[in-house]
Write an enzyme that holds these catalytic residues in place. Structure first.
Site, PDB file in Angstrom:
ATOM      1  N   ARG A  40      -2.631   6.081  12.368  1.00  0.00           N
ATOM      2  CA  ARG A  40      -1.301   5.568  12.018  1.00  0.00           C
ATOM      3  C   ARG A  40      -0.228   6.306  12.785  1.00  0.00           C
ATOM      4  O   ARG A  40       0.766   5.747  13.213  1.00  0.00           O
ATOM      5  CB  ARG A  40      -1.129   5.733  10.497  1.00  0.00           C
ATOM      6  N   ASP A  80     -10.384   7.630   3.039  1.00  0.00           N
ATOM      7  CA  ASP A  80     -10.132   9.022   3.463  1.00  0.00           C
ATOM      8  C   ASP A  80     -11.217  10.018   3.005  1.00  0.00           C
ATOM      9  O   ASP A  80     -11.642  10.852   3.806  1.00  0.00           O
ATOM     10  CB  ASP A  80      -8.751   9.498   2.987  1.00  0.00           C
ATOM     11  N   ASN A  89       0.831  -1.203   0.000  1.00  0.00           N
ATOM     12  CA  ASN A  89       0.000   0.000   0.000  1.00  0.00           C
ATOM     13  C   ASN A  89       0.873   1.264   0.000  1.00  0.00           C
ATOM     14  O   ASN A  89       1.455   1.647   1.010  1.00  0.00           O
ATOM     15  CB  ASN A  89      -0.903  -0.043   1.249  1.00  0.00           C
ATOM     16  N   GLU A  90       0.924   1.930  -1.167  1.00  0.00           N
ATOM     17  CA  GLU A  90       1.780   3.114  -1.317  1.00  0.00           C
ATOM     18  C   GLU A  90       1.326   4.270  -0.418  1.00  0.00           C
ATOM     19  O   GLU A  90       2.136   5.067   0.032  1.00  0.00           O
ATOM     20  CB  GLU A  90       1.777   3.597  -2.782  1.00  0.00           C
ATOM     21  N   ASP A 104      -1.640  -3.323   9.871  1.00  0.00           N
ATOM     22  CA  ASP A 104      -2.976  -3.679   9.428  1.00  0.00           C
ATOM     23  C   ASP A 104      -3.920  -2.617   9.969  1.00  0.00           C
ATOM     24  O   ASP A 104      -3.821  -2.212  11.127  1.00  0.00           O
ATOM     25  CB  ASP A 104      -3.374  -5.071   9.938  1.00  0.00           C
ATOM     26  N   PHE A 117      -5.955   8.134   0.691  1.00  0.00           N
ATOM     27  CA  PHE A 117      -6.253   6.882  -0.010  1.00  0.00           C
ATOM     28  C   PHE A 117      -7.422   6.201   0.695  1.00  0.00           C
ATOM     29  O   PHE A 117      -7.906   6.665   1.735  1.00  0.00           O
ATOM     30  CB  PHE A 117      -5.015   5.971  -0.018  1.00  0.00           C
TER      31      PHE A 117
HETATM   32  P1  IMP Z   1      -4.980  -3.517   5.113  1.00  0.00           P
HETATM   33  O1  IMP Z   1      -4.419  -2.863   6.320  1.00  0.00           O
HETATM   34  O2  IMP Z   1      -3.950  -3.696   4.033  1.00  0.00           O
HETATM   35  O3  IMP Z   1      -5.738  -4.762   5.436  1.00  0.00           O
HETATM   36  O4  IMP Z   1      -6.006  -2.519   4.450  1.00  0.00           O
HETATM   37  C1  IMP Z   1      -6.867  -1.750   5.198  1.00  0.00           C
HETATM   38  C2  IMP Z   1      -7.843  -1.013   4.319  1.00  0.00           C
HETATM   39  O5  IMP Z   1      -8.449  -0.056   5.163  1.00  0.00           O
HETATM   40  C3  IMP Z   1      -7.189  -0.262   3.178  1.00  0.00           C
HETATM   41  O6  IMP Z   1      -7.298  -0.922   1.977  1.00  0.00           O
HETATM   42  C4  IMP Z   1      -7.966   1.031   3.138  1.00  0.00           C
HETATM   43  O7  IMP Z   1      -9.045   0.866   2.284  1.00  0.00           O
HETATM   44  C5  IMP Z   1      -8.479   1.190   4.552  1.00  0.00           C
HETATM   45  N1  IMP Z   1      -7.625   2.116   5.319  1.00  0.00           N
HETATM   46  C6  IMP Z   1      -6.699   1.831   6.264  1.00  0.00           C
HETATM   47  N2  IMP Z   1      -6.114   2.928   6.729  1.00  0.00           N
HETATM   48  C7  IMP Z   1      -6.671   3.936   6.055  1.00  0.00           C
HETATM   49  C8  IMP Z   1      -6.433   5.336   6.077  1.00  0.00           C
HETATM   50  O8  IMP Z   1      -5.580   5.885   6.773  1.00  0.00           O
HETATM   51  N3  IMP Z   1      -7.207   6.031   5.229  1.00  0.00           N
HETATM   52  C9  IMP Z   1      -8.154   5.479   4.436  1.00  0.00           C
HETATM   53  N4  IMP Z   1      -8.385   4.195   4.354  1.00  0.00           N
HETATM   54  C10 IMP Z   1      -7.644   3.414   5.165  1.00  0.00           C
END
Ligand code: IMP
Length: 189
Positions: free
Chosen positions: A169, A145, A10-11, A66, A142
């Site tokens: 985060r 958001d 995740n970039e 995660d 992303f």
């Molecule tokens: P994972 O942590 O790779 O399982 O993905 C978590 C998912 O939650 C991501 O694909 C995003 O869609 C969403 N997500 C996690 N953190 C954020 C954030 O800071 N902003 C927006 N979406 C988030």
């Protein structure tokens, strides 16, 4: 300068973590390796298992993260299933699910697992409270958001700098840094 391995594809997460790490003199080396995600009910379990798996492969201290969006009126959905739900429903789908719902409270949660390969992963979590907006707003960030309202703006409407001051985060990452300062020689994470 120290270098910390971050295993993620995740970039968006990498951009944020890089900026959070820089003031501490830490550079982030991204490895876009997709570790198998455990089907689990908590972010902690997913992160812990991912860190153990990645440390066995890369044999260096590393972090995995995660995260997810927990919507109160939907019993915390999508929570640990956020990535899947975002891919399948997108922000429009979430707004549709929420169209007749008055209670729009939601929480973003981030769980970072640090593993050096020789001991149990150490887990750090952070969260931020907000609401689900009534429509998609802003192009920054992303994932969810643009529908996550914090005060009068969505995370899609604020800069990365602003998001990094208050985000789930950030809280999790600062907890990791505090732990590293106490338990590791940060010069040689
Ligand atoms: P994972 O942590 O790779 O399982 O993905 C978590 C998912 O939650 C991501 O694909 C995003 O869609 C969403 N997500 C996690 N953190 C954020 C954030 O800071 N902003 C927006 N979406 C988030």
């Amino acid at each position: 300068m120290n270098n910390l391995l971050f295993i993620t594809k995740n970039e968006g997460k990498v951009r944020e973590i890089r900026e959070l790490a820089a003031p501490h003199g830490i550079t982030i080396e991204q490895v876009g390796y997709e570790y198998p995600e455990l089907q689990a009910d908590t972010l902690e379990e997913v992160a812990r298992w991912g860190a153990i798996h990645a440390a066995a492969i890369f044999r260096r201290p590393l972090i995995v993260e995660d995260s997810g969006l927990f919507i109160s009126s939907l019993g915390g959905f999508p929570g640990p299933y956020s990535a899947y739900v975002h891919k399948k429903l997108g922000n429009k789908g979430i707004l549709k699910l929420m169209s007749r719902i008055k209670d729009r409270r939601a929480t973003f949660k981030s769980v970072i697992a640090f593993c050096d390969g020789s001991s149990e992963p150490v887990i750090f979590s952070g969260s931020v409270e907000g609401e689900i907006a009534n429509k998609i707003r802003g192009k920054n960030g992303f994932g969810f958001d643009p529908i996550f309202l914090y005060g009068d703006k969505t995370f899609g409407e604020i800069s990365r700098d602003e998001k990094n001051k208050i985000s789930h985060r950030r809280v999790a990452f600062e907890r990791l840094i505090r732990w590293l300062l106490e338990h590791r020689d940060v010069q040689t994470i």
